[in-house]
Design a protein around this motif. Structure first.
Motif, PDB file in Angstrom:
ATOM      1  N   GLU A  78      12.078 -12.726   3.581  1.00 24.87           N
ATOM      2  CA  GLU A  78      10.918 -12.805   4.455  1.00 24.87           C
ATOM      3  C   GLU A  78      10.256 -11.444   4.632  1.00 24.87           C
ATOM      4  O   GLU A  78       9.030 -11.353   4.768  1.00 24.87           O
ATOM      5  N   ILE A  79      11.033 -10.388   4.587  1.00 24.70           N
ATOM      6  CA  ILE A  79      10.460  -9.036   4.621  1.00 24.70           C
ATOM      7  C   ILE A  79       9.622  -8.800   3.364  1.00 24.70           C
ATOM      8  O   ILE A  79       8.558  -8.180   3.424  1.00 24.70           O
ATOM      9  N   ALA A  80      10.074  -9.319   2.234  1.00 25.23           N
ATOM     10  CA  ALA A  80       9.301  -9.191   0.996  1.00 25.23           C
ATOM     11  C   ALA A  80       7.951  -9.894   1.135  1.00 25.23           C
ATOM     12  O   ALA A  80       6.920  -9.372   0.686  1.00 25.23           O
ATOM     13  N   TYR A  81       7.942 -11.058   1.761  1.00 27.71           N
ATOM     14  CA  TYR A  81       6.675 -11.743   2.007  1.00 27.71           C
ATOM     15  C   TYR A  81       5.779 -10.916   2.935  1.00 27.71           C
ATOM     16  O   TYR A  81       4.569 -10.851   2.734  1.00 27.71           O
ATOM     17  N   TYR A  82       6.359 -10.291   3.968  1.00 32.88           N
ATOM     18  CA  TYR A  82       5.577  -9.396   4.834  1.00 32.88           C
ATOM     19  C   TYR A  82       4.946  -8.278   4.006  1.00 32.88           C
ATOM     20  O   TYR A  82       3.774  -7.962   4.154  1.00 32.88           O
ATOM     21  N   PHE A  83       5.741  -7.665   3.155  1.00 34.18           N
ATOM     22  CA  PHE A  83       5.248  -6.558   2.344  1.00 34.18           C
ATOM     23  C   PHE A  83       4.093  -7.006   1.454  1.00 34.18           C
ATOM     24  O   PHE A  83       3.063  -6.334   1.371  1.00 34.18           O
ATOM     25  N   VAL A  84       4.237  -8.142   0.800  1.00 34.19           N
ATOM     26  CA  VAL A  84       3.176  -8.624  -0.088  1.00 34.19           C
ATOM     27  C   VAL A  84       1.938  -9.015   0.723  1.00 34.19           C
ATOM     28  O   VAL A  84       0.812  -8.789   0.269  1.00 34.19           O
ATOM     29  N   ALA A  85       2.116  -9.559   1.922  1.00 31.90           N
ATOM     30  CA  ALA A  85       0.960  -9.871   2.770  1.00 31.90           C
ATOM     31  C   ALA A  85       0.183  -8.595   3.108  1.00 31.90           C
ATOM     32  O   ALA A  85      -1.052  -8.576   3.090  1.00 31.90           O
ATOM     33  N   ILE A  86       0.915  -7.516   3.396  1.00 30.86           N
ATOM     34  CA  ILE A  86       0.276  -6.221   3.667  1.00 30.86           C
ATOM     35  C   ILE A  86      -0.441  -5.707   2.429  1.00 30.86           C
ATOM     36  O   ILE A  86      -1.598  -5.282   2.487  1.00 30.86           O
ATOM     37  N   VAL A  87       0.231  -5.758   1.300  1.00 35.66           N
ATOM     38  CA  VAL A  87      -0.357  -5.243   0.054  1.00 35.66           C
ATOM     39  C   VAL A  87      -1.602  -6.036  -0.332  1.00 35.66           C
ATOM     40  O   VAL A  87      -2.599  -5.455  -0.781  1.00 35.66           O
ATOM     41  N   LEU A  88      -1.573  -7.354  -0.149  1.00 30.11           N
ATOM     42  CA  LEU A  88      -2.774  -8.145  -0.456  1.00 30.11           C
ATOM     43  C   LEU A  88      -3.949  -7.703   0.422  1.00 30.11           C
ATOM     44  O   LEU A  88      -5.083  -7.595  -0.066  1.00 30.11           O
ATOM     45  N   GLY A  89      -3.691  -7.454   1.698  1.00 27.43           N
ATOM     46  CA  GLY A  89      -4.754  -6.965   2.575  1.00 27.43           C
ATOM     47  C   GLY A  89      -5.291  -5.623   2.121  1.00 27.43           C
ATOM     48  O   GLY A  89      -6.503  -5.380   2.139  1.00 27.43           O
ATOM     49  N   LEU A  90      -4.387  -4.734   1.719  1.00 24.53           N
ATOM     50  CA  LEU A  90      -4.806  -3.408   1.223  1.00 24.53           C
ATOM     51  C   LEU A  90      -5.600  -3.522  -0.072  1.00 24.53           C
ATOM     52  O   LEU A  90      -6.663  -2.916  -0.213  1.00 24.53           O
ATOM     53  N   VAL A  91      -5.065  -4.273  -1.009  1.00 23.29           N
ATOM     54  CA  VAL A  91      -5.723  -4.415  -2.320  1.00 23.29           C
ATOM     55  C   VAL A  91      -7.118  -4.988  -2.156  1.00 23.29           C
ATOM     56  O   VAL A  91      -8.084  -4.465  -2.719  1.00 23.29           O
ATOM     57  N   ASN A  92      -7.241  -6.050  -1.393  1.00 25.43           N
ATOM     58  CA  ASN A  92      -8.550  -6.690  -1.252  1.00 25.43           C
ATOM     59  C   ASN A  92      -9.498  -5.885  -0.385  1.00 25.43           C
ATOM     60  O   ASN A  92     -10.713  -5.955  -0.577  1.00 25.43           O
TER      61      ASN A  92
END
Length: 185
Positions: A78-92
Motif C-alpha cells: 500500500e505504501i508503493a501505491y501511495y508512492f505511485v499516486a504521488i509520482v503520477l501527480g508530479l509527472v502530470n
C-alpha cells in the motif's frame, strides 16, 4: 494545464480504482490515493506557474516526508501505491507541457503496478503474523504446526516473541497457500 489535469485524473482513477480497489477492496485508501494525487498535482502546477524558489519545493516534500499514516496499519504494498499516486501527480503536473512524455510515463507507472501487484505473479505467497497457544522448542515441530494451521507450505518463519508464562509464541510467517485461488484482474 487542463490536459495535464485530465491525464492525471485518468491515471489516478486507473491506479486507485482500476488496480488497487478492485484487487484489495480498501475504500479508505482509494480515497487517500485520489486526494493525495490531486493535491500533489495542484501544488506542483501552482509552483510551476508562480515560479517560486526551489526551497519551497523542498519544503513541501519535507512536509510530505514527515506525515505519518497513523490511522491504520498499511502494508509495504500500500505504501508503493501511495508512492505511485504521488509520482503520477508530479509527472502530470510537471510534464503538462509535454503531454506525450506524461502519457508515456503514466503508462509505464501503471503497467509496472499492474504487473508487480498481479495476483497471478505471486498470488499463492502469503504473509501472516501468527500467535500460537503453545511454545515449540523444536523448529521442525513449529514448522509442522504452522503448516497444519495455515494449510500451506511454510517458506520462512521467524519467532518474534515467546511467553513461557502464558504459553504463547508469536511467529512471523511467509508461506505458500495450498489451495489459494488466483483471481486475474
Amino acid at each position: 494545464m487542463l490536459t495535464g489535469l485530465a491525464m492525471d485524473l485518468v491515471a489516478i482513477i486507473a491506479l486507485a480504482y482500476g488496480l488497487y480497489y478492485r484487487r484489495h477492496h480498501r475504500r479508505d485508501l482509494l480515497f487517500a490515493y485520489l486526494a493525495l494525487n490531486v493535491g500533489i498535482f495542484a501544488v506542483v502546477s501552482l509552483l510551476l506557474v508562480q515560479r517560486v524558489d526551489i526551497a519551497v519545493g523542498f519544503g513541501l516534500f519535507g512536509v510530505l516526508s514527515i506525515i505519518r499514516l497513523r490511522s491504520s496499519e498499511i502494508t509495504q504494498q500500500e505504501i508503493a501505491y501511495y508512492f505511485v499516486a504521488i509520482v503520477l501527480g508530479l509527472v502530470n503536473g510537471i510534464a503538462a507541457a509535454w503531454p506525450l512524455t506524461a502519457l508515456l510515463l503514466n503508462g509505464v507507472l501503471l503497467g509496472v503496478m499492474y504487473l508487480a501487484d498481479h495476483p497471478g505473479l505471486l498470488g499463492r505467497t502469503r504473509h501472516q503474523v501468527v500467535t500460537l497457544d503453545v511454545v515449540h522448542t523444536d523448529p521442525d515441530a513449529l514448522r509442522l504446526d504452522l503448516e497444519s494451521r495455515l494449510r500451506g507450505r511454510v517458506l520462512h518463519c521467524v519467532v518474534t516473541q515467546i511467553d513461557y508464562v502464558r504459553d504463547v509464541t508469536v511467529v512471523d510467517v511467509r508461506y505458500a497457500a495450498a489451495n489459494a485461488k488466483v483471481r486475474v484482474r
